[in-house]
Design an enzyme around this catalytic site. Structure first.
Site, short mmCIF file in Angstrom:
data_model
loop_
_atom_site.label_atom_id
_atom_site.label_comp_id
_atom_site.label_asym_id
_atom_site.label_seq_id
_atom_site.Cartn_x
_atom_site.Cartn_y
_atom_site.Cartn_z
N LYS A 121 -8.20 -44.93 36.72
CA LYS A 121 -7.81 -43.68 36.91
C LYS A 121 -8.12 -43.46 38.55
O LYS A 121 -7.28 -42.83 39.05
CB LYS A 121 -8.52 -42.85 35.86
CG LYS A 121 -8.18 -41.43 36.19
CD LYS A 121 -9.00 -40.18 35.42
CE LYS A 121 -10.44 -39.97 36.25
NZ LYS A 121 -11.33 -39.02 35.64
N ASP A 139 -6.02 -38.92 33.37
CA ASP A 139 -7.22 -37.89 32.98
C ASP A 139 -7.07 -37.27 31.74
O ASP A 139 -5.99 -37.39 30.90
CB ASP A 139 -7.68 -37.18 34.11
CG ASP A 139 -6.73 -35.81 34.28
OD1 ASP A 139 -5.74 -35.87 33.56
OD2 ASP A 139 -7.05 -35.10 35.03
#
Length: 212
Positions: A121, A139
């Site tokens: 991420k 996220d």
């Protein structure tokens, strides 16, 4: 409604309603953004932005940060979540940048992910924001909003969500779409109580069609 039609209408609405969409983290260069994104894990951007001015003044580049002890770094970031782990990650990240990348933030996924504290991420955020690459950082907001609206169906992992979004969103829109979904999740499609009355996507939203 087909999947293609849903994506088209969602992206058209975002483009009209949110023409400017960018990270809310404060930074001046790739190194500072990398530090901020590492700190933002399970921590609000607002809190990170309160921490980083003093941190960046004390350690303005990887060389300064690499020269600090973990304990010194901790004193600057102790008000964020998991400060002990993040202090060690920041120290290791800075040293790795110097030893392997001449102090420069790399521009490819594998290199970024070899840095301490950097997962997929975080790497995708850097690639998208700094290098404008078509990467989708998933996220909790992106994961939730994509499923609620119906852009994904039953995705079990962030990686599955990432692959689905990348497959359906035009490459040139991916960097901005990443911010659209995050900001929509942060301020409108909230986790506990989505603000459907103030959402412009109800006509195409799978969650709204079921829950009203």
């Amino acid at each position: 409604m087909t999947v293609k039609e849903r994506y088209e209408r969602v992206l058209e609405w975002f483009a009209s309603a949110m023409p400017v969409a960018e990270t809310e983290l404060s930074y001046e260069n790739p190194f500072q953004l990398l530090v901020a994104v590492i700190l933002s894990a399970q921590c609000t951007d607002k809190r990170v932005n309160m921490i980083t001015p003093a941190l960046f003044e004390a350690f303005p580049d990887p060389y300064a940060l690499a020269g600090a002890t973990v304990e010194e770094i901790y004193e600057y970031i102790k008000s964020c979540s998991y400060p002990n782990n993040k202090s060690r990650s920041l120290s290791g990240m800075a040293r790795k940048l110097i030893s392997d990348f001449n102090g420069e933030v790399p521009a490819d996924l594998d290199s970024l992910m070899c840095l301490p504290g950097v997962g997929r991420k975080t790497a995708n955020v850097i690639l998208s924001v700094v290098y404008n690459k078509a990467t989708m950082a998933v996220d909790t907001h992106v994961f939730r909003v994509s499923e609620r609206i119906g852009l994904t169906t039953g995705s079990k992992t962030p990686l599955a969500t990432e692959k689905t979004l990348i497959r359906h969103i035009p490459e040139g829109l991916v960097p901005k779409a990443h911010h659209w979904l995050i900001l929509h999740g942060r301020y409108v499609c909230k986790a506990r109580r989505p603000d459907c009355l103030n959402c412009g996507l109800t006509s195409v939203c799978r969650y709204y069609s079921k829950n009203g």
